[in-house]
Design an enzyme around this catalytic site. Structure first.
Site, short mmCIF file in Angstrom:
data_model
loop_
_atom_site.label_atom_id
_atom_site.label_comp_id
_atom_site.label_asym_id
_atom_site.label_seq_id
_atom_site.Cartn_x
_atom_site.Cartn_y
_atom_site.Cartn_z
N ARG A 1 10.89 -6.61 -6.80
CA ARG A 1 9.52 -7.69 -6.59
C ARG A 1 8.34 -6.77 -7.46
NH1 ARG A 1 6.66 -7.94 -1.87
NH2 ARG A 1 5.83 -9.92 -2.14
N ASN B 1 5.71 -48.43 34.41
CA ASN B 1 6.68 -48.13 33.31
C ASN B 1 5.90 -49.43 32.53
OD1 ASN B 1 8.93 -46.81 31.91
ND2 ASN B 1 9.54 -49.04 31.60
N GLY C 1 6.55 -44.03 32.76
CA GLY C 1 7.73 -43.88 31.94
C GLY C 1 8.89 -43.45 32.75
N LYS D 1 9.41 -23.75 26.67
CA LYS D 1 10.40 -24.75 26.74
C LYS D 1 11.02 -24.94 25.47
CE LYS D 1 13.28 -28.08 28.11
NZ LYS D 1 13.45 -29.35 27.35
N ALA E 1 12.24 -43.99 32.33
CA ALA E 1 13.39 -43.73 31.87
C ALA E 1 14.19 -42.82 32.90
CB ALA E 1 13.55 -43.57 30.64
N ASN F 1 9.53 -33.68 26.02
CA ASN F 1 9.67 -32.71 25.09
C ASN F 1 8.87 -32.74 23.85
OD1 ASN F 1 11.78 -30.88 26.02
ND2 ASN F 1 13.38 -32.15 25.60
N GLU G 1 19.21 -22.30 24.13
CA GLU G 1 20.24 -23.02 24.42
C GLU G 1 21.24 -23.38 23.28
OE1 GLU G 1 18.83 -26.52 27.01
OE2 GLU G 1 20.31 -27.40 25.57
N TYR G 2 20.61 -23.56 22.27
CA TYR G 2 21.46 -23.86 20.88
C TYR G 2 22.48 -22.53 20.93
CZ TYR G 2 19.16 -28.37 19.00
OH TYR G 2 18.70 -29.43 18.79
N HIS H 1 13.36 -21.83 24.74
CA HIS H 1 14.34 -22.06 25.80
C HIS H 1 15.30 -22.96 25.18
CE1 HIS H 1 16.67 -24.90 28.29
NE2 HIS H 1 16.54 -23.93 29.47
N SER I 1 13.17 -28.41 32.14
CA SER I 1 14.54 -28.40 31.63
C SER I 1 15.73 -28.41 32.76
CB SER I 1 14.79 -26.97 31.17
OG SER I 1 16.10 -26.94 30.83
N MET J 1 14.38 -39.39 32.84
CA MET J 1 13.95 -38.24 33.34
C MET J 1 12.70 -38.57 34.33
SD MET J 1 15.31 -35.63 32.19
CE MET J 1 14.19 -34.34 32.41
N VAL K 1 7.00 -40.37 28.68
CA VAL K 1 7.50 -41.46 27.72
C VAL K 1 8.07 -40.59 26.63
CG1 VAL K 1 5.73 -42.98 28.36
CG2 VAL K 1 5.42 -41.45 26.67
P1 NDP Z 1 13.07 -41.68 26.45
O1 NDP Z 1 12.70 -40.59 25.62
O2 NDP Z 1 14.33 -42.34 26.26
O3 NDP Z 1 11.82 -42.48 26.55
C1 NDP Z 1 11.83 -43.87 27.18
C2 NDP Z 1 10.62 -44.04 28.19
O4 NDP Z 1 9.64 -44.13 27.27
C3 NDP Z 1 10.69 -45.37 28.57
O5 NDP Z 1 10.12 -45.29 30.03
C4 NDP Z 1 9.79 -46.43 27.53
O6 NDP Z 1 9.31 -47.42 28.12
C5 NDP Z 1 8.64 -45.24 27.26
N1 NDP Z 1 8.05 -45.47 25.86
C6 NDP Z 1 8.38 -45.44 24.73
N2 NDP Z 1 7.57 -45.56 23.69
C7 NDP Z 1 6.44 -46.38 24.80
C8 NDP Z 1 5.08 -46.55 24.31
N3 NDP Z 1 4.79 -46.71 22.93
N4 NDP Z 1 4.27 -46.66 25.39
C9 NDP Z 1 4.59 -46.67 26.82
N5 NDP Z 1 5.80 -46.38 26.99
C10 NDP Z 1 6.55 -46.01 25.93
O7 NDP Z 1 13.11 -41.06 28.22
P2 NDP Z 1 13.95 -40.11 28.72
O8 NDP Z 1 13.63 -39.99 30.14
O9 NDP Z 1 15.17 -39.52 28.19
O10 NDP Z 1 12.93 -38.48 28.21
C11 NDP Z 1 11.51 -38.72 28.59
C12 NDP Z 1 11.03 -37.44 27.96
O11 NDP Z 1 11.64 -36.27 28.71
C13 NDP Z 1 11.33 -37.34 26.37
O12 NDP Z 1 10.12 -36.31 26.06
C14 NDP Z 1 12.52 -36.43 26.35
O13 NDP Z 1 12.78 -35.53 25.34
C15 NDP Z 1 12.22 -35.43 27.30
N6 NDP Z 1 13.38 -34.68 28.21
C16 NDP Z 1 14.56 -35.50 28.42
C17 NDP Z 1 15.70 -34.92 28.94
C18 NDP Z 1 16.95 -35.83 29.13
O14 NDP Z 1 17.93 -35.09 29.54
N7 NDP Z 1 16.91 -37.01 28.79
C19 NDP Z 1 15.40 -33.43 29.27
C20 NDP Z 1 14.45 -33.14 29.19
C21 NDP Z 1 13.43 -33.55 28.76
P3 NDP Z 1 10.11 -48.84 27.97
O15 NDP Z 1 11.13 -48.86 29.28
O16 NDP Z 1 8.94 -49.96 28.39
O17 NDP Z 1 11.01 -48.92 26.72
#
Ligand code: NDP
Length: 481
Positions: A450, A32, A9, A183, A11, A102, A190-191, A186, A128, A13, A74
């Site tokens: 009541r 990924n 995963g 978390k 993305a 999260n 934050e809200y 937390h 966080s 984070m 992910v």
């Molecule tokens: P996203 O929540 O946008 O998730 C995207 C990632 O998930 C990609 O790598 C995607 O793969 C993968 N994915 C989605 N569905 C599947 C699946 N069915 N099977 C396998 N992989 C899958 O990424 P973030 O980096 O923003 O966040 C990751 C986690 O961290 C989340 O839980 C988020 O809530 C938490 N978080 C995020 C923060 C932030 O600031 N963004 C802060 C703190 C926590 P693909 O590339 O192939 O689509």
């Protein structure tokens, strides 16, 4: 060479956490679902450390030293279950699956239970600090089985933010979903922090007549007081920003409809289950909903709903004392919302059998995370050693701090009400404070009512044991129930 940790995963984070591990000298196996993200990461940052590129989960598993540590980053929810399901057949006893997203803590509890049955450790960790935290040092709240922390803890502590005294902002919280629970709370806090800063901003504008740039100066000053915190610091930046397109303050061109991804809502839902009065968090979640859920209703309300205030009260008063009142009210309000959040942790600990150490938890939030603030150092001290106040507000230093702020706090809430300016968190935290300290609450009448309509019974002040009922539709005599 095998990797010490694998990340699936990639993305924002996941990628940043992977880089953070690599920058700390760990060999990191990357995976990924779509390989494009893996290659993009390697292209841009492959020289930051030792990475192993993998295309399938089997390759990821094969690239890791045993017992394996696999960090799943992910999208929260079903994707986490999907990845776990694919990983499990590839793993061996004592391997650790770590969910750093999260995730909802009840999902984490379920996943830990299910994986334990298969001899695997599942560790839910709250992370966080957003993107930047993930790269430079987040605040990390790990749950899961204690033994897994022996293998995982040192790596997490290495990449975590460090408090001023050098302590890593990472410590084992307790089993199963405890890390994700902490978390979640937390995020709820934050809200509340953000909402009450927003209320202060609105009062500075509408009552004190301070333009955004002037307010930026005020928040900068406040950041040198006991309010010093990341959120106050970035408030100054946001308020100072000028929109390039219109030359207006940016804040005036941003649509006033707040979004949310759900962790605040979870906190409130869970608080309702526990019976925990986190009113500041609840008001903050509702304030976001009110701002954004039904735009037509807000438009119609502006047309049809009168303010019921005299014209002169609309005038702004350039009153430095009011600005100082707002600062003190903000501090008191913030203290109450932390007190409520920490109390919720205590209640959850009782419900789920977690031994939550509030000093440690406050310590984890000192750096790396969004709510990082000087105040957390003081909160940590309030819970250290044998001093365990039943409520944060009872810690002697906070009794004094709130006492000092009270006249200001009451003036600010009164002024907001008089002027028809919503200040839900300023008000609800003051109501909570007053509710706690009043010898008698209107709950007595609630119980009377009541009992009247539903024979729900009541207890008497002069009898600790008995349960009573009045025969309301009979001769109105009292009977022991
Ligand atoms: P996203 O929540 O946008 O998730 C995207 C990632 O998930 C990609 O790598 C995607 O793969 C993968 N994915 C989605 N569905 C599947 C699946 N069915 N099977 C396998 N992989 C899958 O990424 P973030 O980096 O923003 O966040 C990751 C986690 O961290 C989340 O839980 C988020 O809530 C938490 N978080 C995020 C923060 C932030 O600031 N963004 C802060 C703190 C926590 P693909 O590339 O192939 O689509």
């Amino acid at each position: 060479q095998k990797a010490q940790i694998g990340v699936t995963g990639l993305a924002v984070m996941g990628a940043n956490l992977a880089r953070n591990f690599a920058r700390h000298g760990y060999t990191v196996a990357l995976h990924n679902r779509s390989v494009g993200k893996t290659d993009a990461l390697l292209d841009a940052h492959g020289d930051e450390g030792t990475f192993i590129r993998t295309e399938t989960l089997q390759e990821l598993v094969d690239a890791l030293e045993t017992p394996r540590r696999i960090l799943v980053m992910v999208k929260a929810g079903a994707p986490v279950d999907a990845v776990i399901e694919q990983l499990v057949p590839l793993l061996e006893k004592d391997d650790i699956i770590i969910d750093g997203g999260n995730s909802y803590f009840q999902d984490t509890r379920r996943r830990e239970r299910e994986l334990a049955e298969q001899g695997l450790d599942f560790v839910g960790i709250g992370v966080s600090g957003g993107e930047e935290g993930a790269l430079l040092g987040p605040s990390i709240m790990p749950g899961g089985p204690r033994k897994s922390y022996d293998s995982l803890g040192p790596l997490l502590e290495d990449i975590a933010a460090k408090a001023e005294d050098g302590t890593p902002c990472c410590a084992w919280i307790d089993t199963d979903g405890a890390g994700h629970f902490v978390k979640m709370v937390h995020n709820g806090i934050e809200y509340a922090d953000m909402q009450v800063i927003g209320e202060a901003h609105e009062l500075l504008r509408s009552v004190a007549g301070l333009e955004p740039a002037e307010q930026a100066d005020v928040f900068e000053q406040w950041n040198r007081t006991e309010l010093a915190s990341y959120l106050i610091e970035i408030t100054a930046h946001v308020l100072r920003q000028v929109d390039a397109r219109t030359d207006q303050p940016l804040i005036d061109v941003i649509v006033d409809a707040a979004g949310q991804k759900g962790t605040g809502r979870w906190t409130v839902q869970e608080a309702l289950e526990l019976g925990s009065p986190v009113t500041a968090i609840a008001e903050s979640v509702f304030a976001r909903a009110l701002s954004s859920a039904e735009p037509e209703m807000r438009l119609e309300a502006q047309r049809v709903l009168p303010a019921g205030i005299g014209g002169t009260t609309e005038d702004v008063v350039h009153d430095p004392e009011f600005v100082e009142d707002v600062r003190k009210a903000l501090y008191a309000s913030k203290l109450v919302s932390y007190a409520q959040g920490l109390d919720m942790l205590t209640m959850a600990g009782r419900e789920y059998g977690w031994d939550l150490d509030l000093a440690t938890i406050a310590g984890l939030w000192r750096e790396g995370c969004i709510i990082r603030a000087q105040l957390l150092e003081v909160i940590m001290e309030a819970y250290q050693g044998d001093k365990q106040p039943l409520n944060l507000l009872f810690a002697p230093e906070f009794v004094t701090a709130v006492e000092e702020a009270l006249p200001s706090w009451r003036r600010v809430v009164a002024r907001a009400v008089e002027r028809g300016i919503p200040a839900p968190v300023f008000a609800t935290t003051l109501n909570y404070y007053d509710s706690l300290r009043r010898p008698r609450l209107n709950a007595a009448l609630t119980q009377g009512l009541r009992d009247f309509f539903g024979a729900h019974t009541y207890r008497r002040v002069d009898d600790a044991e008995g349960i009573y009922h009045t025969l309301w539709s009979g001769d109105r005599s009292e009977v022991v129930s």
